[in-house]
Write an enzyme that holds these catalytic residues in place. Sequence first.
Site, PDB file in Angstrom:
ATOM      1  CD1 TRP A  95     -48.514 -53.998  16.054  1.00 53.96           C
ATOM      2  CD2 TRP A  95     -50.355 -55.330  17.703  1.00 53.96           C
ATOM      3  NE1 TRP A  95     -48.003 -54.919  16.962  1.00 53.96           N
ATOM      4  CE2 TRP A  95     -48.989 -55.144  17.391  1.00 53.96           C
ATOM      5  CE3 TRP A  95     -51.095 -56.039  18.136  1.00 53.96           C
ATOM      6  CZ2 TRP A  95     -48.520 -56.874  19.052  1.00 53.96           C
ATOM      7  CZ3 TRP A  95     -51.315 -57.160  18.779  1.00 53.96           C
ATOM      8  CH2 TRP A  95     -49.857 -57.495  19.437  1.00 53.96           C
ATOM      9  CG  ASP A 112     -53.831 -49.542  18.296  1.00 54.03           C
ATOM     10  OD1 ASP A 112     -53.282 -49.552  19.149  1.00 54.03           O
ATOM     11  OD2 ASP A 112     -53.378 -50.956  18.058  1.00 54.03           O
ATOM     12  CE  LYS A 152     -46.282 -51.204  21.933  1.00 60.04           C
ATOM     13  NZ  LYS A 152     -45.717 -52.611  22.612  1.00 60.04           N
TER      14      LYS A 152
HETATM   15  N1  PMP Z   1     -51.280 -52.674  19.157  1.00 57.91           N
HETATM   16  C1  PMP Z   1     -50.424 -52.184  19.273  1.00 57.91           C
HETATM   17  C2  PMP Z   1     -49.427 -50.881  17.455  1.00 57.91           C
HETATM   18  C3  PMP Z   1     -49.310 -52.536  19.315  1.00 57.91           C
HETATM   19  O1  PMP Z   1     -47.856 -52.381  19.382  1.00 57.91           O
HETATM   20  C4  PMP Z   1     -49.867 -53.822  20.592  1.00 57.91           C
HETATM   21  C5  PMP Z   1     -48.312 -54.547  21.409  1.00 57.91           C
HETATM   22  N2  PMP Z   1     -47.276 -54.610  20.763  1.00 57.91           N
HETATM   23  C6  PMP Z   1     -51.132 -53.713  20.781  1.00 57.91           C
HETATM   24  C7  PMP Z   1     -52.364 -53.682  19.971  1.00 57.91           C
HETATM   25  C8  PMP Z   1     -51.475 -54.887  21.598  1.00 57.91           C
HETATM   26  O2  PMP Z   1     -50.878 -54.217  23.048  1.00 57.91           O
HETATM   27  P1  PMP Z   1     -51.464 -55.604  24.614  1.00 57.91           P
HETATM   28  O3  PMP Z   1     -50.473 -57.006  24.000  1.00 57.91           O
HETATM   29  O4  PMP Z   1     -51.551 -54.114  25.257  1.00 57.91           O
HETATM   30  O5  PMP Z   1     -52.937 -56.213  24.359  1.00 57.91           O
END
Ligand code: PMP
Length: 359
Positions: A102, A171, A195
């Site tokens: 991520w 994040d 989550k």
């Molecule tokens: N950052 C993290 C740490 C994530 O776990 C996720 C999604 N699993 C995201 C960003 C991206 O999120 P989204 O799918 O809501 O754009």
Amino acid sequence: MSRVFNFSAGPAALPLEVLEQARDEMLDYQCTGMSVMEMSHRSKAFVEIAETAHADLKALLAVPDDYAILFLQGGATLQFSMVPLNLLGDKTSADYLHTGSWSAKAIKEAGRFCDVNVVASGEGSNFGHVPAAAEWRLNPDAAYLHVCSNETIGGVQINEFPDSDCPLVADMSSDILSRPIDVSRFALIYAGAQKNIGPAGLAVVIVRKDLLGNARKGTPGMLDYTVHADADSMSNTPPTYSWYLAGLVFKWLKAQGGLTAMADVNARKAAKLYATVDQSNFYSSPVAIADRSQMNVPFTLPDADLDGEFLSGAEAVGLTNLKGHRSVGGMRASIYNAVPEAAVDALVDYMQSFEKTHG
Ligand code: PMP
């Protein structure tokens, strides 16, 4: 009705009490004669839902008054762009810590807007650890320092945030609300909802107000935090039902005793799973002990050929979504706030009996 123990990484389990309340209010929200889905976002009933959710989130995280809390769309992924667009100001570079998949995505997106200085990377350990803050090579000219507090796929979590003069951006998609944090140490926190907050379709941004008003020239209004802050996140039609459900989750968290109580339960749940892995010669964890996530617990079996049988046996006893992310394989148990301790206990029992028959 038969509900399973759901270890999904996201969209993930929601508290049963929240779903029951949503069910009870589905057709007629508090004598309005309509569902929350059917009401104007400008209606008195919805504005009250929105304001209460905002106030409850502010209280749960003890967000200081000089921060704006925004309820946005576009997922956490849109924040990978909104952060640089809004925080670079007249600077041309930003610092990023690379701890896994991520943060890699955040780095890639930021590269469209500025020079990215990767301060340290966990790549050497295949992202099984978080580089110690003492090793980070910070750029004194960086506009901000970005970290991912919990790597949902790799299962590493930051426990100590650095003291830094540089505005710290995190994040927190997969560990927000799992433990108390000192918001005042951050310039900006963002999280996708699916989550620990509520259903997908919503992202929460908590940003220090003095950072607003500096969006890069040409930034579309929808990507400018100031536009959303000035309009109480209603500059256009917000994801009303997700916002309502998030509000129910915040109330549920308060009823559990808030984030200190959640942190205790989360620590206990994670400790049980890691102990099961560590005490066996069968399961292994790819993550350094000090950096193990309390939310996403990856583990492997001694032979990947056993994965299919492990997963189908788990399904058969109501333990679902344990398959690891396609990029890393193995297993991953996501044990967010709404995953009850009984689910972890059932998983531990299953893991131990699988080990007995296959070890
Ligand atoms: N950052 C993290 C740490 C994530 O776990 C996720 C999604 N699993 C995201 C960003 C991206 O999120 P989204 O799918 O809501 O754009």
